[in-house]
Design a protein around this motif. Structure first.
Motif, PDB file in Angstrom:
ATOM      1  N   CYS A  73       0.848  -1.185   0.000  1.00 25.85           N
ATOM      2  CA  CYS A  73       0.000   0.000   0.000  1.00 25.85           C
ATOM      3  C   CYS A  73       0.889   1.243   0.000  1.00 25.85           C
TER       4      CYS A  73
ATOM      5  N   ASP B 155      -0.692  -0.070   6.774  1.00 24.77           N
ATOM      6  CA  ASP B 155      -1.644  -1.181   6.721  1.00 24.77           C
ATOM      7  C   ASP B 155      -0.993  -2.509   6.345  1.00 24.77           C
TER       8      ASP B 155
ATOM      9  N   SER C 172      -2.140   8.305  -0.396  1.00 29.24           N
ATOM     10  CA  SER C 172      -3.021   8.832  -1.425  1.00 29.24           C
ATOM     11  C   SER C 172      -2.237   9.733  -2.373  1.00 29.24           C
TER      12      SER C 172
ATOM     13  N   GLU D   5      -0.966   6.244  -6.210  1.00 30.68           N
ATOM     14  CA  GLU D   5      -1.554   4.977  -6.662  1.00 30.68           C
ATOM     15  C   GLU D   5      -0.928   4.460  -7.950  1.00 30.68           C
TER      16      GLU D   5
ATOM     17  N   LYS E  73      -6.047  -1.690  -1.054  1.00 30.35           N
ATOM     18  CA  LYS E  73      -6.704  -0.454  -1.466  1.00 30.35           C
ATOM     19  C   LYS E  73      -8.101  -0.424  -0.865  1.00 30.35           C
ATOM     20  N   GLY E  74      -8.720   0.748  -0.896  1.00 27.20           N
ATOM     21  CA  GLY E  74     -10.084   0.851  -0.391  1.00 27.20           C
ATOM     22  C   GLY E  74     -10.162   1.797   0.785  1.00 27.20           C
ATOM     23  N   ALA E  75     -11.309   1.766   1.459  1.00 27.14           N
ATOM     24  CA  ALA E  75     -11.587   2.718   2.538  1.00 27.14           C
ATOM     25  C   ALA E  75     -10.532   2.659   3.632  1.00 27.14           C
ATOM     26  N   GLY E  76      -9.909   3.794   3.887  1.00 30.95           N
ATOM     27  CA  GLY E  76      -8.962   3.903   4.992  1.00 30.95           C
ATOM     28  C   GLY E  76      -7.581   3.340   4.729  1.00 30.95           C
ATOM     29  N   ALA E  77      -7.345   2.753   3.560  1.00 31.99           N
ATOM     30  CA  ALA E  77      -6.059   2.114   3.288  1.00 31.99           C
ATOM     31  C   ALA E  77      -4.966   3.167   3.157  1.00 31.99           C
TER      32      ALA E  77
END
Length: 299
Positions: free
Chosen positions: A141, A175, A144, A147, A167-171
């Protein structure tokens, strides 16, 4: 074809490098201060040993696969080389930390590369070193806005690496390391538990240790099979597990952290025995031999 740096050339790093070289990649490494065994593993894997400055200027990706206690210091070295590079010098697309360190340490490492052209990727390797028919998974990961670089890293799958993007919410950064540490709680925590159990039983008496193995062969055969496999593997790696367990303790926090602090002391003890009088090592190996004997008679 991709040019990749893998530092260092331990069991995991050299096996990953070998997979990449076999796929046609050029793999650089730097082994300053490393053992003759590390140099031999690097040569066997087809790695090209170069100065750190050359490694930074020629590599598209830098994979940091070092003992956890060395992760931040190694990243600082790379950051130092990046800082001294002139504006026209080629630089890596990303520095990829693949070490079993706690998320806060990973965020500190990532912070070293803020404001530089080098993207930071947090990656956790889950599984044993690659071999025929098996590949560990790189969970990865980034922050932001980076990517596209992360997608580029996933492209290393074409060279034999198994990459899974978080990936996704809060990533975000931390992580992948969290995932790796949670997996380590079970895998390496169980090794620490096995070693604690075996050393404590033997402290009572050798007869107690033998009786324990006999009981496990009857009531917990699957668990004993795991012990037979992982305790011998864990003995030479105990020195690495110390920092990893301490990192786990910081990650978990609270009173629960004491569990992993205790495992850190167990691995410290085993590592010291390996370099010292060897008595604890003999106890562990004798216990494994007894387990193997009992496993054979139960079939």
């Amino acid at each position: 074809m991709s040019t990749i740096a893998v530092v260092s050339a331990g069991a995991m790093g050299s096996a990953i490098a070998k997979r990449l070289v076999h796929a046609g990649c050029t793999v650089y490494t730097n082994l300053d201060g490393r053992s003759s065994s590390a140099h031999q593993r690097a040569l066997d894997a087809g790695m090209t040993i170069v100065p750190l400055e050359t490694l930074v200027s020629k590599s598209q990706w830098i994979l940091s696969i070092v003992p956890p206690g060395e992760a931040f210091a190694f990243a600082q070295k790379i950051r130092g080389v990046v800082a001294l590079s002139n504006s026209s010098a080629p630089l890596p697309r990303a520095f990829v930390d693949c070490n079993a360190v706690n998320p806060e340490t990973v965020k500190r490492i990532g912070g070293l590369f803020k404001g530089t052209p080098v993207t930071f990727i947090d990656a956790g390797i889950v599984g044993t070193p690659p071999r025929a028919g098996w590949d560990p998974t790189f969970y990865a990961c980034t922050e932001s806005g980076s990517e596209s670089v992360l997608e580029g890293f996933s492209g290393l799958s074409q060279y034999g690496l198994k990459v899974s993007l978080l990936k996704g919410a809060g990533a975000g950064i931390g992580d992948a390391s969290s995932l790796k540490l949670c997996e380590s709680m079970m895998k390496k925590g169980s090794i620490g538990l096995f070693m604690t159990m075996m050393l404590t039983a033997h402290r009572s008496s050798p007869a107690t240790a033998d009786a324990l193995m006999k009981e496990l062969s009857i009531s917990q055969p699957a668990l004993m099979g795991r012990l037979i496999q992982t305790v011998p593997e864990g003995i030479p790696k105990a020195y690495r597990f110390v920092a990893e367990m301490e990192g786990l303790a910081e990650f978990v926090g609270g009173g629960e952290a004491d569990v992993f602090k205790g495992f850190a002391r167990v691995f410290e003890r085993v590592s010291g025995s390996l370099e010292g009088d060897g008595k604890d090592i003999e106890t562990l190996r004798t216990g494994v031999e007894k387990a193997l004997e009992l496993q054979g008679t139960s079939k």
